[in-house]
Every structure is written in structure tokens, then in C-alpha cells.
Design a protein around this motif. Sequence first.
Motif, short mmCIF file in Angstrom:
data_model
loop_
_atom_site.label_atom_id
_atom_site.label_comp_id
_atom_site.label_asym_id
_atom_site.label_seq_id
_atom_site.Cartn_x
_atom_site.Cartn_y
_atom_site.Cartn_z
N GLN A 78 0.80 -1.23 0.00
CA GLN A 78 0.00 0.00 0.00
C GLN A 78 0.83 1.28 0.00
OE1 GLN A 78 -3.29 -0.28 -0.26
NE2 GLN A 78 -3.12 -2.49 -0.19
N TRP A 115 -3.32 2.90 4.96
CA TRP A 115 -2.72 2.09 6.04
C TRP A 115 -2.66 2.87 7.34
CZ3 TRP A 115 -1.68 -2.92 6.56
CH2 TRP A 115 -1.09 -3.31 7.76
N ASN A 170 -1.99 1.14 11.56
CA ASN A 170 -2.01 -0.11 12.33
C ASN A 170 -3.33 -0.35 13.04
OD1 ASN A 170 0.60 -0.67 11.54
ND2 ASN A 170 1.42 -0.81 13.61
N ALA A 219 -6.16 -0.84 10.38
CA ALA A 219 -5.99 -2.11 9.68
C ALA A 219 -6.38 -3.30 10.55
CB ALA A 219 -4.53 -2.26 9.23
N TRP A 233 -14.73 -1.23 7.31
CA TRP A 233 -13.74 -0.37 7.95
C TRP A 233 -14.37 0.32 9.16
CZ3 TRP A 233 -8.81 -0.67 6.48
CH2 TRP A 233 -8.51 -1.05 5.16
N ARG A 240 -15.12 -3.38 3.52
CA ARG A 240 -13.68 -3.72 3.45
C ARG A 240 -13.45 -5.09 2.83
NH1 ARG A 240 -9.50 -3.79 8.63
NH2 ARG A 240 -7.72 -4.71 7.54
N LEU A 264 -6.34 -5.15 2.87
CA LEU A 264 -5.43 -5.23 4.01
C LEU A 264 -5.76 -6.44 4.89
CD1 LEU A 264 -5.07 -1.51 5.11
CD2 LEU A 264 -3.85 -2.75 3.35
N THR A 287 -7.59 -10.13 9.32
CA THR A 287 -6.71 -8.98 9.18
C THR A 287 -5.26 -9.46 9.06
OG1 THR A 287 -6.85 -8.81 11.60
CG2 THR A 287 -8.22 -7.32 10.32
#
Length: 314
Positions: free
Chosen positions: A147, A179, A181, A184, A219, A225, A254, A281
Motif C-alpha cells: 500500500q 494504512w 495499524n 488495519a 472499515w 472492506r 489489508l 486482518t
Amino acid sequence: MKKLVTTFKLFAVISVLTLTACQDENSEIMQEPVASKVSAADLKKEITPGLKVVPENVQTQINDSKKNLEQYLNNDLQITGITVLGKLSTQKGIDISQELISDRDQFTAEGNILAPETVKVGKIGTLFSGDQLAEAEKGLKEAASEQIKTGTDVLEISWNHKGEQFTSLCFYNESGIVWDNVFAGLVMMDARGTTEVSPADAQAKVASKWFKEWWTAKWLWGSKRGEIGYQITIYYSGSTVSNVDVSDWGNISLGKAKSESKVTKRTGAYGQCRYALGLCTPTGSLSFNSSNFSVSFSGLGSNVVSNGTKSLYP
């Protein structure tokens, strides 16, 4: 006696040489360069100034995420601020970004905010250990590498998790956030899934009927997502099934997804299929076992897995 003295001298010389060699070896070990740990300060050196205000669609994603976190987690996890850093301009900046994202001292999150008991927030090295830590670091770095490109914009998000303050690096482009953390690792997902059946059709000479079931991951800001699902279709005349079709699908941004299906009864009083579906994930893994026709999840991370059989009657 003279022979004994000579032997002693020889032993002493050998001892001195051995000790010297060990000291030299230890000295070499001490002199070996230690790999320095990268920091956000190192990343900022590889960033060029960009827009001082984030694009409207990125701001909307952040605002909607705030609302959903407040609604489902009762402010246990809050976004408290954002700082625009600029644009990644070098390959070194990309490399540093990947190292920072997967560093065990960086914060991450996992879980489904629609099921608050599944949500975990903390440093990567605290949430994961052993093989799971190695798998999580690898998964984060691989997913991020797909990404984060030259020209990607960067901002820093400030968080509050039950009184603990931390920051995360958030990367975005003109299409939105690509992105972070925390973003994601967290999802919004109804574990019960959704079903749909075909409308009745009394006009066809050879009638058909289908049944579809799927699970959707969203998301934090609410948009889709990923999804896993299957559909079985039977063809029949009267009360007798003449043929069966089945299809499956799995995808997630992701993360990882797997889907398998097969027909287990094609003709007769009913049609039947088996399905094996899963998505997760980046910090987890999925595997398909053909012998028992099932998908299983390993590691840690947000995930949904559904294995089963579906029968459909005329």
C-alpha cells in the motif's frame, strides 16, 4: 625436574596465547556494529512538505471512525488529534515506514468493535509473542508494502486507550486512508452473516431456486472492506432436482481471505453443497484443509470463519 619446568613454561605460553585470542575475539564482537533502531524522527527526514490540511474524504473517514468508536466502544478507544506530516519522497522513507509499522514497540489493535470483548489494543510485542509475533510482524510488513508507495501522504494520529496515550502513522492518498495499524487491525462485522433467497418463478419449464449467504467486514468508518460468501442454485422439475451449481467468493483489503465450495448432492429430492470460508486482518493466517473441507484461522487478529453444509429443496 628440568623437563617439568619446560612443560610448565610451554603450558604458560599456550595459556597466554589462548587468553589473548579470546580477548581479541571478544574485542571483535564488541566492535561489531549494532543495527540502529529507526524512529519517527528518521521518517520525518524523508518526508517533503505537502498539504497542511487532509483531503475532505480522509477527514470524513476519521470523523466517522470517531463516531463508531464512541458508539460501540463507549470511548474506551478515542482519536484525540491528527498531525499532518507530509509526503513520502524517497525509497528510504518507504523502508523506514515498513520497519516502524512492524516494530514490536509500535501500537496496534485487533478485534470486531461490534463485539467489544474481542477488541485488544497495545504494543505489537505485548499483544503477540513467539511464532505469533513473527507472523504478525511479517503480515504487517507485507500488507503495508503493498500500500505504501512513493508519493503517499502521511499523518500522525493521536489515540487514547483507557487513559493510555499513543500515536500511529496513518498513510493516505487521493482515494483515502491506505494504512494505519489501528485501522488495519479493527473491523466492523456482523458474525451472523446475511442471507437472500431467489424470488418465485412459476413460468419457467425447468424451475430454479437459489440461496445466498455472506459475511461482510467493514472499515471503522463504515464502508465495505471485505466479504466472504457462497451461493447454491438448484434446477428442478416438480419435486425432483436435476442439477446443482455452487459458487463462492472471498476478498478483503489489508488482510487475507479464502473460499471453497463443492456440490455434495446433485440430483434427487434436494441439492446440497459444502462451503469453507474465512477472512482475517494481516496479523493472522488462514488455511484450507481439503480432507475435511474446512478453513481454519491461526495467529491473532480480527477474523470470521464459516464452514458448513447447505441443502436446498424445490
